[in-house]
Design a protein around this motif. Structure first.
Motif, PDB file in Angstrom:
ATOM      1  N   LEU A 121      42.271 186.189  -3.886  1.00  0.00           N
ATOM      2  CA  LEU A 121      41.632 185.146  -3.090  1.00  0.00           C
ATOM      3  C   LEU A 121      40.128 185.098  -3.317  1.00  0.00           C
ATOM      4  O   LEU A 121      39.492 186.124  -3.563  1.00  0.00           O
ATOM      5  N   GLU A 122      39.581 183.881  -3.222  1.00  0.00           N
ATOM      6  CA  GLU A 122      38.134 183.743  -3.271  1.00  0.00           C
ATOM      7  C   GLU A 122      37.503 184.263  -1.984  1.00  0.00           C
ATOM      8  O   GLU A 122      36.436 184.874  -2.006  1.00  0.00           O
ATOM      9  N   GLU A 123      38.159 183.987  -0.858  1.00  0.00           N
ATOM     10  CA  GLU A 123      37.709 184.492   0.432  1.00  0.00           C
ATOM     11  C   GLU A 123      38.758 185.453   0.969  1.00  0.00           C
ATOM     12  O   GLU A 123      39.918 185.070   1.127  1.00  0.00           O
ATOM     13  N   PRO A 124      38.422 186.719   1.240  1.00  0.00           N
ATOM     14  CA  PRO A 124      39.425 187.668   1.724  1.00  0.00           C
ATOM     15  C   PRO A 124      39.939 187.290   3.107  1.00  0.00           C
ATOM     16  O   PRO A 124      39.270 186.587   3.870  1.00  0.00           O
ATOM     17  N   ILE A 125      41.140 187.742   3.417  1.00  0.00           N
ATOM     18  CA  ILE A 125      41.677 187.569   4.761  1.00  0.00           C
ATOM     19  C   ILE A 125      40.978 188.565   5.677  1.00  0.00           C
ATOM     20  O   ILE A 125      41.009 189.774   5.432  1.00  0.00           O
ATOM     21  N   ARG A 126      40.338 188.062   6.715  1.00  0.00           N
ATOM     22  CA  ARG A 126      39.570 188.924   7.604  1.00  0.00           C
ATOM     23  C   ARG A 126      40.462 189.518   8.683  1.00  0.00           C
ATOM     24  O   ARG A 126      41.262 188.819   9.300  1.00  0.00           O
ATOM     25  N   GLY A 127      40.320 190.813   8.896  1.00  0.00           N
ATOM     26  CA  GLY A 127      41.051 191.459   9.972  1.00  0.00           C
ATOM     27  C   GLY A 127      40.447 191.110  11.320  1.00  0.00           C
ATOM     28  O   GLY A 127      39.317 190.616  11.416  1.00  0.00           O
ATOM     29  N   TRP A 128      41.192 191.370  12.369  1.00  0.00           N
ATOM     30  CA  TRP A 128      40.680 191.157  13.716  1.00  0.00           C
ATOM     31  C   TRP A 128      39.497 192.099  13.967  1.00  0.00           C
ATOM     32  O   TRP A 128      39.626 193.322  13.793  1.00  0.00           O
ATOM     33  N   PRO A 129      38.351 191.591  14.429  1.00  0.00           N
ATOM     34  CA  PRO A 129      37.278 192.512  14.828  1.00  0.00           C
ATOM     35  C   PRO A 129      37.648 193.294  16.076  1.00  0.00           C
ATOM     36  O   PRO A 129      37.245 194.450  16.251  1.00  0.00           O
ATOM     37  N   SER A 130      38.418 192.650  16.948  1.00  0.00           N
ATOM     38  CA  SER A 130      38.964 193.305  18.140  1.00  0.00           C
ATOM     39  C   SER A 130      40.378 192.780  18.335  1.00  0.00           C
ATOM     40  O   SER A 130      40.707 191.661  17.897  1.00  0.00           O
ATOM     41  N   ILE A 131      41.216 193.559  18.984  1.00  0.00           N
ATOM     42  CA  ILE A 131      42.580 193.118  19.244  1.00  0.00           C
ATOM     43  C   ILE A 131      42.528 191.919  20.178  1.00  0.00           C
ATOM     44  O   ILE A 131      41.910 191.988  21.245  1.00  0.00           O
ATOM     45  N   PRO A 132      43.138 190.795  19.814  1.00  0.00           N
ATOM     46  CA  PRO A 132      42.995 189.579  20.621  1.00  0.00           C
ATOM     47  C   PRO A 132      43.532 189.742  22.036  1.00  0.00           C
ATOM     48  O   PRO A 132      44.644 190.241  22.253  1.00  0.00           O
ATOM     49  N   ALA A 133      42.719 189.309  22.982  1.00  0.00           N
ATOM     50  CA  ALA A 133      43.138 189.283  24.378  1.00  0.00           C
ATOM     51  C   ALA A 133      44.037 188.071  24.615  1.00  0.00           C
ATOM     52  O   ALA A 133      44.047 187.130  23.820  1.00  0.00           O
ATOM     53  N   PRO A 134      44.824 188.079  25.688  1.00  0.00           N
ATOM     54  CA  PRO A 134      45.625 186.898  26.016  1.00  0.00           C
ATOM     55  C   PRO A 134      44.730 185.666  26.107  1.00  0.00           C
ATOM     56  O   PRO A 134      43.669 185.698  26.723  1.00  0.00           O
ATOM     57  N   GLY A 135      45.150 184.585  25.464  1.00  0.00           N
ATOM     58  CA  GLY A 135      44.325 183.387  25.408  1.00  0.00           C
ATOM     59  C   GLY A 135      45.096 182.143  25.782  1.00  0.00           C
ATOM     60  O   GLY A 135      46.315 182.183  26.004  1.00  0.00           O
ATOM     61  N   PRO A 136      44.440 181.019  25.845  1.00  0.00           N
ATOM     62  CA  PRO A 136      45.093 179.765  26.240  1.00  0.00           C
ATOM     63  C   PRO A 136      46.006 179.229  25.150  1.00  0.00           C
ATOM     64  O   PRO A 136      45.813 179.499  23.967  1.00  0.00           O
ATOM     65  N   LEU A 137      46.991 178.454  25.565  1.00  0.00           N
ATOM     66  CA  LEU A 137      47.892 177.812  24.623  1.00  0.00           C
ATOM     67  C   LEU A 137      47.335 176.489  24.115  1.00  0.00           C
ATOM     68  O   LEU A 137      47.879 175.910  23.164  1.00  0.00           O
ATOM     69  N   VAL A 138      46.275 176.003  24.750  1.00  0.00           N
ATOM     70  CA  VAL A 138      45.641 174.759  24.332  1.00  0.00           C
ATOM     71  C   VAL A 138      44.147 175.002  24.231  1.00  0.00           C
ATOM     72  O   VAL A 138      43.529 175.502  25.172  1.00  0.00           O
ATOM     73  N   ILE A 139      43.568 174.693  23.084  1.00  0.00           N
ATOM     74  CA  ILE A 139      42.128 174.751  22.893  1.00  0.00           C
ATOM     75  C   ILE A 139      41.667 173.346  22.551  1.00  0.00           C
ATOM     76  O   ILE A 139      42.060 172.780  21.526  1.00  0.00           O
ATOM     77  N   GLU A 140      40.866 172.772  23.429  1.00  0.00           N
ATOM     78  CA  GLU A 140      40.427 171.394  23.222  1.00  0.00           C
ATOM     79  C   GLU A 140      39.413 171.317  22.091  1.00  0.00           C
ATOM     80  O   GLU A 140      38.549 172.198  21.954  1.00  0.00           O
ATOM     81  N   PRO A 141      39.488 170.289  21.268  1.00  0.00           N
ATOM     82  CA  PRO A 141      38.554 170.162  20.143  1.00  0.00           C
ATOM     83  C   PRO A 141      37.157 169.784  20.598  1.00  0.00           C
ATOM     84  O   PRO A 141      36.970 169.180  21.658  1.00  0.00           O
ATOM     85  N   ASN A 142      36.197 170.166  19.805  1.00  0.00           N
ATOM     86  CA  ASN A 142      34.818 169.732  20.019  1.00  0.00           C
ATOM     87  C   ASN A 142      34.631 168.437  19.234  1.00  0.00           C
ATOM     88  O   ASN A 142      34.569 168.445  18.004  1.00  0.00           O
ATOM     89  N   TYR A 143      34.527 167.324  19.939  1.00  0.00           N
ATOM     90  CA  TYR A 143      34.494 166.040  19.262  1.00  0.00           C
ATOM     91  C   TYR A 143      33.164 165.760  18.574  1.00  0.00           C
ATOM     92  O   TYR A 143      33.009 164.741  17.914  1.00  0.00           O
TER      93      TYR A 143
END
Length: 486
Positions: free
Chosen positions: A238-260
């Motif tokens: 790959l040109e850009e490596p796959i980045r590992g999690w910096p921290s283990i993801p906390a529970p998050g929302p199922l919907v993330i609204e876009p920044n228009y």
């Protein structure tokens, strides 16, 4: 109780008309996307109902939902929707009561559904309060990470290949089950050069006869090195490596609204917006112990009480400076690593039919159908590395090696020396490093498919009568278990 309604639903509501209609749209009250993000053990609900148009626009009507559910027959759900200020639903208030429809015995193409009634609680525009309609909501299948953060095709071609799947399976399995095999099985595997260690004098099983991790023989070094080598191999494509999690993801929302205001706006898919949403738990009617473990691993409580603690502990310089490299690897493998695999695992599915197989693939079954890239179940060795989440969680694991090295440089300057082994940045044997060369499989034939198939048969063929035959539940998914390193 939360797993029953958590996720994304297609919502449709109808006017309660009794007249015959030729155009079904005459009944239409509303249609949208219903998301229940939180349903905790006390029955509290939070979510969103979006009446999105296509393409998505900033002024689409959206309701913020709050309510509760009661466990019964059927499950009762009550919630209120309030229009969000920045949308065309500003000022709307609707109330809902619904019931989770029980499953039919032997139902075909069955999906979870909620049926109920909705009332307009507050008038808006020229629409009066008090209007009542009926609604039905149909549950979506979980949106898998491969559909949100897919691996590049050339990576899939590598990791889904049969030789790669077999290598990952055999490497883990021989080191995990070595001491519960009998002498005949071990000798057969040695003859194929697949003993867990670079030679017969230096075998390094990972698990003891009674199933506890072995932390003092360097097997943890093998675990860390082998996966670092895998990461290097994938990232070299790959040109850009796959980045590992910096921290283990906390529970998050199922919907993330876009920044228009973003010039390259891309709506993140509801249900799994970043690819790291937890898949729902599943149930194996033959294994209540596993069911309880999976349910526990997927709770918010497990993250906040256990996984967040591990995330901090394995970054703590003082703690890391007390560990050998082998201890670090074993402790990570049999605690947070195992739990991350199963926390983010979806129900395994037959890649030919898409049908769920709650008990998973039987290890002796290595039919080529399992080589399908869609078989990326995160909970077993044959398939986990085909899942995009694998590379994020193992990136997190790999970064702990760097933290360990920094901690020792600070506390014990000069006692750990770095060196390169087979193209992998590693460490010289010494006070804190037990092995001169970590084990990744046979030196000259670790991708020999024929040999690996033979080893798999020796390990798992249920027709054998050799000594301590491993049963399906005993051997399947060692990641289902972990121990606590308090």
């Amino acid at each position: 109780m939360s797993h029953q309604i958590h996720g994304v639903w297609t919502y449709r509501s109808f006017f309660n008309m009794t007249e015959h209609v030729d155009d079904f749209n005459e009944l239409r009250f509303g249609q949208g996307e219903l998301v229940f993000e939180v349903a905790n053990e006390q029955g509290d609900l939070r979510g969103q109902l979006a009446f999105r148009s296509a393409p998505p626009r900033q002024d689409d009507a959206r309701l913020s939902l709050f309510g509760s559910m009661e466990n019964g027959t059927p499950v009762n759900i009550r919630f209120q929707g309030e229009g969000l200020e920045e949308t065309t639903a500003s000022g709307w208030v609707y109330d809902y009561v619904g019931y989770l429809v029980p499953n039919w015995l032997d139902g075909v193409n069955q999906r979870k559904a909620i049926v109920g009634s909705v009332i307009r609680t507050v008038p808006h525009g020229d629409r009066p309060a008090g209007v009542v309609g009926s609604f039905i909501a149909v549950h979506h299948e979980f949106l898998e990470p491969r559909d949100v953060i897919p691996l590049p095709d050339k990576v899939i071609d590598l990791v889904a290949a049969r030789h790669h799947r077999l290598h990952h399976t055999i490497w883990h399995s021989v080191r995990n089950f070595w001491l519960i095999l009998d002498d005949v099985q071990r000798d057969k595997i040695r003859a194929l050069d697949w003993q867990p260690g670079e030679n017969l004098e230096n075998e390094r099983p990972a698990i003891s006869e009674i199933g506890t991790p072995i932390t003092n023989n360097g097997s943890g070094e093998d675990f860390l090195f082998m996966h670092r080598q895998m990461i290097n191999e994938v990232n070299s494509l790959l040109e850009e490596p796959i980045r590992g999690w910096p921290s283990i993801p906390a529970p998050g929302p199922l919907v993330i609204e876009p920044n228009y205001e973003e010039p390259n706006l891309k709506l993140r898919p509801p249900g799994n917006p970043d690819g790291f949403t937890l898949p729902p738990a599943w149930f194996d009617p033959t294994d209540e112990t596993t069911n309880r473990r999976i349910m526990t691993l997927k709770t918010d409580e497990h993250y906040w009480s256990r996984m967040r603690w591990w995330d901090r502990e394995f970054k703590n310089p003082h703690y890391l400076s007390t560990l050998s490299l082998g201890q670090l690897g074993s402790l990570i493998e049999w605690t947070v690593h195992n739990d991350m695999h199963m926390r983010w695992a979806s129900v395994p599915r037959d890649p030919s039919t898409g049908d769920p197989i709650p008990s998973g693939r039987h290890d002796e079954d290595i039919d080529p159908k399992w080589d399908n890239p869609k078989y990326d179940f995160l909970g077993e060795f044959y398939s986990s590395h085909v899942n995009p989440v694998f590379w994020r969680l193992h990136g997190w694991v790999d970064e702990r090696i760097n933290d360990w090295f920094k901690a020792h440089n600070q506390s014990h300057p000069g006692e750990v020396e770095s060196e390169e082994i087979d193209g992998v940045q590693w460490f010289k044997k010494g006070k804190w490093v037990q092995n001169a060369h970590p084990w990744v499989g046979p030196a000259h034939s670790h991708h020999d498919v024929g040999k690996m198939e033979e080893v798999n048969k020796i390990l798992f063929d249920s027709s054998q009568t050799l000594g301590k035959t491993l049963t399906h539940q005993t051997r399947k998914l060692t990641w289902f278990g972990s121990f606590v390193n308090d």
